[in-house]
Design a protein around this motif. Structure first.
Motif, mmCIF file in Angstrom:
data_model
loop_
_atom_site.group_PDB
_atom_site.id
_atom_site.type_symbol
_atom_site.label_atom_id
_atom_site.label_comp_id
_atom_site.label_asym_id
_atom_site.label_seq_id
_atom_site.Cartn_x
_atom_site.Cartn_y
_atom_site.Cartn_z
ATOM 1 N N ASP A 46 0.842 -1.192 0.000
ATOM 2 C CA ASP A 46 0.000 0.000 0.000
ATOM 3 C C ASP A 46 0.880 1.245 0.000
ATOM 4 O OD1 ASP A 46 -2.261 -1.520 -0.016
ATOM 5 O OD2 ASP A 46 -2.691 -1.297 2.123
ATOM 6 N N SER A 47 0.265 2.376 -0.271
ATOM 7 C CA SER A 47 1.017 3.619 -0.388
ATOM 8 C C SER A 47 1.344 4.193 0.986
ATOM 9 C CB SER A 47 0.215 4.653 -1.191
ATOM 10 O OG SER A 47 0.840 5.918 -1.135
ATOM 11 N N VAL A 48 2.620 4.248 1.296
ATOM 12 C CA VAL A 48 3.054 4.861 2.549
ATOM 13 C C VAL A 48 2.748 6.353 2.520
ATOM 14 C CG1 VAL A 48 5.046 5.366 4.016
ATOM 15 C CG2 VAL A 48 4.834 3.125 2.926
ATOM 16 N N ARG A 49 2.833 6.958 1.338
ATOM 17 C CA ARG A 49 2.552 8.393 1.228
ATOM 18 C C ARG A 49 1.090 8.693 1.553
ATOM 19 N NH1 ARG A 49 4.287 11.622 -4.111
ATOM 20 N NH2 ARG A 49 6.320 11.174 -3.154
ATOM 21 N N GLU A 50 0.186 7.881 1.034
ATOM 22 C CA GLU A 50 -1.239 8.096 1.334
ATOM 23 C C GLU A 50 -1.531 7.877 2.814
ATOM 24 O OE1 GLU A 50 -3.733 5.745 -1.136
ATOM 25 O OE2 GLU A 50 -3.444 7.007 -2.900
ATOM 26 N N TRP A 51 -0.922 6.848 3.375
ATOM 27 C CA TRP A 51 -1.106 6.570 4.800
ATOM 28 C C TRP A 51 -0.611 7.755 5.634
ATOM 29 C CZ3 TRP A 51 3.439 5.746 7.832
ATOM 30 C CH2 TRP A 51 3.186 5.466 9.186
ATOM 31 N N ALA A 52 0.596 8.224 5.367
ATOM 32 C CA ALA A 52 1.149 9.351 6.121
ATOM 33 C C ALA A 52 0.413 10.645 5.807
ATOM 34 C CB ALA A 52 2.638 9.515 5.813
ATOM 35 N N GLY A 53 -0.190 10.724 4.620
ATOM 36 C CA GLY A 53 -0.895 11.938 4.212
ATOM 37 C C GLY A 53 -2.098 12.268 5.063
#
Length: 289
Positions: free
Chosen positions: A76-83
């Motif tokens: 999964d997207s770490v960027r989306e999660w952190a976003g």
């Protein structure tokens, strides 16, 4: 082999997250739990209060690190999660709730203590207001708020794919409480001396409130971090003895009951399925059903 492990984790990401979070945090806290043994065998022990503070803070990052690792492993997207940390543009009423609800809860509990149970108002409890902003910022960054990318940012949306928001909240609440268990035997932690059963009730009830806030804001981890910091800092506002009173039984009973009433109000007002008036996030990016 690697693909097989990734596949297994992909089938059970939330369970994996909890296991990794526990392992990371409890490993960091183990020198405090087993202080005498550790002092005998390790030359790397810090002194007294500094050791406690540093290791408690380091262990507090277990849920965040676990969530990042599992997010990356399952692809999964770490960027989306952190976003989710950047989701700040929500109604002011949610900001007000995250900032003020814990203070209202602790003051309410302490007023009941004074009015019904003959508690004594302690003027010193109001003198700590000057410290509140500093303590709030500390807790927001390293004293509780940093956990939220794990509990709400990772586990909650995934559980809501399979369970109602209420059941997801209760599952996280139990896991969130159990994660704290080693700290109850660590002198100098905020859990030391606190009655475990009332703490458990408060945390599980709070989990429902956190879910409501996360769902209502479209998956804002930032707001849950603010709420977490407000809860952990709010204890110093207890009017019948300040934060020290929360090491005794009656204040913990009253505090837990206030949170329980708040959780029941959320369930009654919004229903157990979504705990929200809007479609709920089922992905850490804030995407919904």
């Amino acid at each position: 082999m690697v693909l097989d492990i990734r596949g297994r984790i992909g089938k059970h990401p939330v369970a994996t997250f909890f296991v990794v979070a526990y392992v990371l945090s409890w490993t960091a806290w183990s020198p405090l739990v087993f202080a005498e043994w550790w002092a005998t065998w390790s030359p790397l022990v810090l002194a007294g209060d500094l050791q406690t503070m540093v290791l408690i803070m380091v262990g507090g990052f277990g849920p965040l690190v676990a969530a990042a690792l599992v997010t990356w492993i399952v692809g999964d997207s770490v960027r989306e999660w952190a976003g989710q940390l950047l989701r700040w543009n929500v109604s002011l009423r949610y900001w007000a709730f995250a900032l003020l609800f814990p203070a209202v809860a602790i003051v309410t509990a302490s007023l009941v203590h004074i009015a019904v149970f003959d508690g004594q108002f302690d003027p010193a409890s109001t003198s700590t207001l000057v410290l509140y902003p500093v303590l709030f910022l500390q807790v927001f960054l390293v004293g509780g708020g940093n956990e939220e990318l794990g509990w709400r940012g990772f586990a909650l949306p995934r559980l809501q794919r399979s369970y109602s928001a209420l059941i997801a909240s209760l599952l996280i609440g139990v896991g969130w409480f159990a994660w704290h268990l080693p700290l109850f035997v660590v002198a100098g932690s905020s859990q030391a001396g606190v009655p475990v059963y009332y703490y458990a009730l408060a945390v599980v009830a709070l989990s429902v409130v956190f879910t409501w806030l996360y769902n209502e804001t479209g998956g804002s981890v930032l707001l849950t971090m603010v709420l977490h910091a407000s809860v952990n800092t709010g204890g110093i506002l207890y009017l019948a003895g300040g934060g020290a009173a929360l090491q005794t039984e009656l204040p913990n009973v009253l505090y837990a009951v206030v949170f329980l009433v708040a959780a029941l109000a959320v369930v009654a007002a919004y229903g157990p399925e979504r705990l929200s008036d809007v479609e709920i996030p089922t992905r850490p990016s804030g995407n919904r059903r």
